[in-house]
Design an enzyme around this catalytic site. Structure first.
Site, PDB file in Angstrom:
ATOM      1  N   MET A  15     -28.134   6.180  45.767  1.00  0.00           N
ATOM      2  CA  MET A  15     -28.773   7.553  46.447  1.00  0.00           C
ATOM      3  C   MET A  15     -27.638   8.697  46.379  1.00  0.00           C
ATOM      4  O   MET A  15     -28.180   9.769  45.860  1.00  0.00           O
ATOM      5  CB  MET A  15     -28.929   7.307  47.906  1.00  0.00           C
ATOM      6  CG  MET A  15     -29.804   5.920  48.121  1.00  0.00           C
ATOM      7  SD  MET A  15     -31.425   6.233  47.506  1.00  0.00           S
ATOM      8  CE  MET A  15     -31.996   7.751  48.852  1.00  0.00           C
ATOM      9  N   ASP A  34     -16.343  10.213  46.160  1.00  0.00           N
ATOM     10  CA  ASP A  34     -16.270   8.474  46.369  1.00  0.00           C
ATOM     11  C   ASP A  34     -15.035   8.018  46.735  1.00  0.00           C
ATOM     12  O   ASP A  34     -13.801   8.950  46.507  1.00  0.00           O
ATOM     13  CB  ASP A  34     -17.028   7.763  45.040  1.00  0.00           C
ATOM     14  CG  ASP A  34     -17.684   6.693  45.628  1.00  0.00           C
ATOM     15  OD1 ASP A  34     -17.159   5.622  45.824  1.00  0.00           O
ATOM     16  OD2 ASP A  34     -18.772   6.520  45.419  1.00  0.00           O
ATOM     17  N   GLU A  93     -24.240   1.110  53.644  1.00  0.00           N
ATOM     18  CA  GLU A  93     -25.111   0.794  54.679  1.00  0.00           C
ATOM     19  C   GLU A  93     -24.233  -0.092  55.802  1.00  0.00           C
ATOM     20  O   GLU A  93     -24.506  -1.318  56.091  1.00  0.00           O
ATOM     21  CB  GLU A  93     -26.390   0.239  54.738  1.00  0.00           C
ATOM     22  CG  GLU A  93     -27.401   0.378  56.016  1.00  0.00           C
ATOM     23  CD  GLU A  93     -27.720   2.122  56.249  1.00  0.00           C
ATOM     24  OE1 GLU A  93     -27.097   2.958  55.857  1.00  0.00           O
ATOM     25  OE2 GLU A  93     -28.330   2.005  57.164  1.00  0.00           O
ATOM     26  N   LYS A  98     -19.023   3.664  57.956  1.00  0.00           N
ATOM     27  CA  LYS A  98     -19.638   5.026  58.401  1.00  0.00           C
ATOM     28  C   LYS A  98     -18.925   5.864  59.379  1.00  0.00           C
ATOM     29  O   LYS A  98     -18.406   6.982  59.108  1.00  0.00           O
ATOM     30  CB  LYS A  98     -21.341   5.076  58.670  1.00  0.00           C
ATOM     31  CG  LYS A  98     -22.072   4.755  57.456  1.00  0.00           C
ATOM     32  CD  LYS A  98     -23.494   4.863  57.525  1.00  0.00           C
ATOM     33  CE  LYS A  98     -24.316   4.353  56.563  1.00  0.00           C
ATOM     34  NZ  LYS A  98     -24.798   5.049  55.425  1.00  0.00           N
ATOM     35  N   SER A 120     -30.355   4.332  56.726  1.00  0.00           N
ATOM     36  CA  SER A 120     -31.708   4.015  56.734  1.00  0.00           C
ATOM     37  C   SER A 120     -31.750   3.460  58.043  1.00  0.00           C
ATOM     38  O   SER A 120     -33.142   3.292  58.542  1.00  0.00           O
ATOM     39  CB  SER A 120     -32.055   3.019  55.669  1.00  0.00           C
ATOM     40  OG  SER A 120     -31.777   3.347  54.536  1.00  0.00           O
ATOM     41  N   HIS A 141     -32.754  11.497  55.653  1.00  0.00           N
ATOM     42  CA  HIS A 141     -32.998  10.410  55.051  1.00  0.00           C
ATOM     43  C   HIS A 141     -33.843  10.713  53.907  1.00  0.00           C
ATOM     44  O   HIS A 141     -35.119  10.877  53.798  1.00  0.00           O
ATOM     45  CB  HIS A 141     -33.943   9.416  56.183  1.00  0.00           C
ATOM     46  CG  HIS A 141     -33.908   7.897  55.392  1.00  0.00           C
ATOM     47  ND1 HIS A 141     -35.220   7.505  55.593  1.00  0.00           N
ATOM     48  CD2 HIS A 141     -33.314   7.190  54.873  1.00  0.00           C
ATOM     49  CE1 HIS A 141     -35.286   6.327  55.012  1.00  0.00           C
ATOM     50  NE2 HIS A 141     -34.042   6.144  54.577  1.00  0.00           N
ATOM     51  N   ASN A 191     -40.315   4.175  57.113  1.00  0.00           N
ATOM     52  CA  ASN A 191     -39.906   2.609  56.979  1.00  0.00           C
ATOM     53  C   ASN A 191     -40.599   1.952  58.078  1.00  0.00           C
ATOM     54  O   ASN A 191     -40.843   0.631  57.942  1.00  0.00           O
ATOM     55  CB  ASN A 191     -38.650   2.592  56.708  1.00  0.00           C
ATOM     56  CG  ASN A 191     -38.067   3.022  55.480  1.00  0.00           C
ATOM     57  OD1 ASN A 191     -38.737   2.781  54.485  1.00  0.00           O
ATOM     58  ND2 ASN A 191     -36.647   2.701  55.350  1.00  0.00           N
TER      59      ASN A 191
HETATM   60  N1  LIG Z   1     -31.034   2.538  48.057  1.00  0.00           N
HETATM   61  C1  LIG Z   1     -32.312   3.006  48.867  1.00  0.00           C
HETATM   62  O1  LIG Z   1     -33.288   2.880  48.432  1.00  0.00           O
HETATM   63  C2  LIG Z   1     -31.890   3.775  49.814  1.00  0.00           C
HETATM   64  C3  LIG Z   1     -32.884   4.778  50.426  1.00  0.00           C
HETATM   65  C4  LIG Z   1     -32.718   5.426  51.521  1.00  0.00           C
HETATM   66  C5  LIG Z   1     -31.576   5.465  52.156  1.00  0.00           C
HETATM   67  N2  LIG Z   1     -30.568   4.591  51.550  1.00  0.00           N
HETATM   68  C6  LIG Z   1     -29.229   4.631  52.084  1.00  0.00           C
HETATM   69  O2  LIG Z   1     -28.109   5.420  51.455  1.00  0.00           O
HETATM   70  C7  LIG Z   1     -26.915   4.962  51.697  1.00  0.00           C
HETATM   71  C8  LIG Z   1     -26.317   4.694  50.421  1.00  0.00           C
HETATM   72  O3  LIG Z   1     -27.108   3.730  49.869  1.00  0.00           O
HETATM   73  P1  LIG Z   1     -26.966   3.327  48.129  1.00  0.00           P
HETATM   74  O4  LIG Z   1     -28.013   2.503  47.865  1.00  0.00           O
HETATM   75  O5  LIG Z   1     -26.741   4.562  47.426  1.00  0.00           O
HETATM   76  O6  LIG Z   1     -25.677   2.597  48.242  1.00  0.00           O
HETATM   77  P2  LIG Z   1     -24.641   2.079  46.595  1.00  0.00           P
HETATM   78  O7  LIG Z   1     -23.925   0.840  47.156  1.00  0.00           O
HETATM   79  O8  LIG Z   1     -25.284   2.387  45.554  1.00  0.00           O
HETATM   80  O9  LIG Z   1     -23.688   3.297  46.778  1.00  0.00           O
HETATM   81  C9  LIG Z   1     -22.868   3.469  47.916  1.00  0.00           C
HETATM   82  C10 LIG Z   1     -21.468   4.251  47.179  1.00  0.00           C
HETATM   83  O10 LIG Z   1     -20.703   4.513  48.433  1.00  0.00           O
HETATM   84  C11 LIG Z   1     -19.291   4.323  47.990  1.00  0.00           C
HETATM   85  N3  LIG Z   1     -18.355   4.374  49.127  1.00  0.00           N
HETATM   86  C12 LIG Z   1     -18.370   3.300  49.959  1.00  0.00           C
HETATM   87  N4  LIG Z   1     -17.633   3.428  50.970  1.00  0.00           N
HETATM   88  C13 LIG Z   1     -17.038   4.756  50.900  1.00  0.00           C
HETATM   89  C14 LIG Z   1     -16.039   5.617  51.530  1.00  0.00           C
HETATM   90  N5  LIG Z   1     -15.238   5.211  52.591  1.00  0.00           N
HETATM   91  N6  LIG Z   1     -15.841   6.909  50.962  1.00  0.00           N
HETATM   92  C15 LIG Z   1     -16.416   7.185  49.857  1.00  0.00           C
HETATM   93  N7  LIG Z   1     -17.411   6.428  49.243  1.00  0.00           N
HETATM   94  C16 LIG Z   1     -17.624   5.338  49.671  1.00  0.00           C
HETATM   95  C17 LIG Z   1     -19.240   3.174  47.058  1.00  0.00           C
HETATM   96  O11 LIG Z   1     -17.932   3.100  46.132  1.00  0.00           O
HETATM   97  C18 LIG Z   1     -20.456   3.630  46.578  1.00  0.00           C
HETATM   98  O12 LIG Z   1     -20.326   4.387  45.129  1.00  0.00           O
HETATM   99  C19 LIG Z   1     -26.996   3.692  52.795  1.00  0.00           C
HETATM  100  O13 LIG Z   1     -26.758   4.475  53.978  1.00  0.00           O
HETATM  101  C20 LIG Z   1     -28.554   3.412  52.501  1.00  0.00           C
HETATM  102  O14 LIG Z   1     -28.852   2.701  53.756  1.00  0.00           O
HETATM  103  C21 LIG Z   1     -30.653   3.989  50.501  1.00  0.00           C
END
Ligand SMILES: NC(=O)c1ccc[n+]([C@@H]2O[C@H](COP(=O)([O-])OP(=O)(O)OC[C@H]3O[C@@H](n4cnc5c(N)ncnc54)[C@H](O)[C@@H]3O)[C@@H](O)[C@H]2O)c1
Length: 460
Positions: A15, A34, A93, A98, A120, A141, A191
């Site tokens: 995302m 990151d 998530e 967070k 989410s 979101h 959702n």
């Molecule tokens: N994947 C989807 O379809 C979707 C849709 C809407 C919302 N979301 C939400 O978006 C968020 C991210 O989801 P995603 O699918 O991109 O996850 P992901 O696992 O692909 O990416 C998460 C990233 O965050 C980084 N990270 C973790 N802890 C960290 C920290 N303390 N400091 C800096 N970076 C950190 C990780 O290294 C990773 O690169 C979640 O909250 C998820 O619920 C996801």
């Protein structure tokens, strides 16, 4: 109102990278952060691939693609986000992760920097408690794929200030998104009905009513979509559907995870689809099976949407837009309700209530299903009329012209108003009138309806 120029995105995963790409495409300076530089490299690599493809398909020139990349810098130090006007969190998530990130951001970011979460499933109000001034905290979101999908749910927490909400709305539009506003309830708006829709499809399969392929096929036709629920779960990951439904279980038995969904998610495998996820089973779906699937799927959607209105999670217009833009349904749930009519919707909602032993929602009423596409805001001497139908390019139709007339009359009759501005939400304004209206009326030989519509437009 705070003007947003520099945006930090924390988390360069699926995302975060796509959010950074989209915002950079719209000309913002983006700092992508990151935990370590290898995650940034991976995120930037994904963005580069997307931009190369866009340049190959001539969606943008090579120079434009390079300019987008130049707008993004990467860092593994949160302290580099000090210059940001807005920081969007998109990390795992995980509540504790967070919370500890927001604690750190709270101590680093200047007091007027807006902090947003792309969570989410967690409460925006609860996450906001971590920062000293929860008034600057808001939910944003985004939807997968965030560089392409225009929908953005904006979720103010209990303490989010009006200025921060306004700045978030403005930012969303400048970032090429079509925002809808929702209250801080699990699943927000989209959702909340979409995930139970997926879950119900699994139940129908579990009960041996139809195969996965047939359920997909019926749903594609019914909702006007390219992929049915099983093909969709395979594309986005079955565990995502499972975890999302799990967070909704608090709303009652209709939301309980289907046992087979749990089994499939825990297996780590996608659904086995005989046609590889393509629609169109070979023989026609028997009428009685088709009708049971339609009844079950619609009754769950209508039940949940009526609850959404009971709980004032979002307006009918925004809910409908959420489905059309975010999920690419040809018709949103409110349009589907209008087509079915109040009597049938009532029957379907009661059916779901009985099946899942839940109270019948109160908001099964036509006067709630209003899709307002024109809005008026008066601010001192200025009146702003907004065409609020970004998913339709040709947004002028009988309804919207009537709403425009009402808004103009109201503004003109207000003695304090000296100037009327007319604008559009989203990126486009209005390209013209709804062509289908003309075609249908010509086909039905109702030329007088065309005449009276165009006359009212001219008069306006
Ligand atoms: N994947 C989807 O379809 C979707 C849709 C809407 C919302 N979301 C939400 O978006 C968020 C991210 O989801 P995603 O699918 O991109 O996850 P992901 O696992 O692909 O990416 C998460 C990233 O965050 C980084 N990270 C973790 N802890 C960290 C920290 N303390 N400091 C800096 N970076 C950190 C990780 O290294 C990773 O690169 C979640 O909250 C998820 O619920 C996801």
């Amino acid at each position: 109102m705070k003007v947003i120029k520099t945006v930090g995105v924390v988390g360069a995963g699926t995302m975060g990278a796509a959010i950074a790409q989209k915002i950079a495409q719209e000309g913002f300076d983006v700092i992508l952060a990151d935990r370590a530089m290898n995650y940034i490299e991976k995120g930037l690599g994904g963005i580069r691939t997307m931009l190369d493809e866009a340049a190959e398909r001539k969606v943008m020139t090579k120079e434009q693609a390079e300019a987008v990349l130049k707008n993004i810098s990467g860092t593994d130090k949160l302290s580099d986000l000090k210059s940001c006007d807005l920081v969007i969190e998109a990390i795992f998530e995980n509540f504790d992760a967070k919370v500890s990130l927001f604690r750190e951001l709270n101590s680093i970011l200047p007091g007027d920097c807006i902090i947003a979460s792309n969570t989410s499933s967690y409460s925006i109000g609860e996450l906001a408690r971590v920062v000293d001034r929860p008034s600057r905290f808001i939910g944003m979101h985004f939807f997968y794929h965030a560089a392409k999908n225009r929908l953005l749910e904006i979720i103010p927490g209990k303490e989010t200030s009006a200025e921060v909400l306004e700045a978030a709305r403005e930012f969303a539009i400048m970032a090429g998104k079509d925002p809808i506003e929702c209250s801080d309830r699990n699943g927000f708006a989209v959702n909340r009905f979409f995930v139970p829709w997926l879950n119900e499809s699994v139940r129908i399969f579990e009960e041996d009513i139809a195969s996965k392929e047939v359920i997909d096929e019926v749903c594609c036709k019914l909702f006007g979509i390219g992929m049915g629920p099983f093909a969709l779960m395979n594309a986005t990951g079955v565990p995502v559907a499972y975890h999302s439904e799990k967070t909704l279980e608090t709303f009652g038995s209709l939301y309980k995870v289907a046992p087979l969904l749990e089994v499939q998610a825990l297996s780590g495998k996608p659904w086995e689809l005989n046609n590889g996820g393509e629609q169109q089973s070979k023989s026609p779906v028997p009428a009685e099976v088709d009708s049971v699937i339609r009844e079950r799927m619609l009754s769950v959607v209508f039940f949940v949407c009526s609850q959404i209105f009971d709980e004032k999670v979002c307006s009918a217009a925004h809910l409908n837009r959420g489905a059309r833009i975010g999920l690419r349904w040809r018709k949103g749930p409110v349009e589907l309700m209008k087509i079915q009519g109040v009597k049938e919707v009532k029957r379907l909602v009661e059916l779901a209530a009985k099946r899942y032993r839940m109270d019948v929602p109160l908001s099964v009423k036509e006067d709630i299903w209003v899709i307002k596409t024109v809005s008026l805001a008066v601010n001192g001497e200025n009146a702003v009329i907004t065409m609020d139908d970004p998913e339709s390019m040709n947004a002028l139709n009988v309804d919207s012209v009537r709403q425009l007339e009402e808004c103009f009359d109201k503004a003109a009759n207000n003695p304090s108003v000296k100037t009327i501005f007319i604008t559009g939400s989203g990126k486009a304004f209005v390209a013209g009138a709804d062509i289908k209206f003309f075609v249908n009326n010509i086909k039905n030989k109702k030329i007088e309806d065309i005449e009276s519509f165009t006359a009212s437009g001219q008069a306006l």
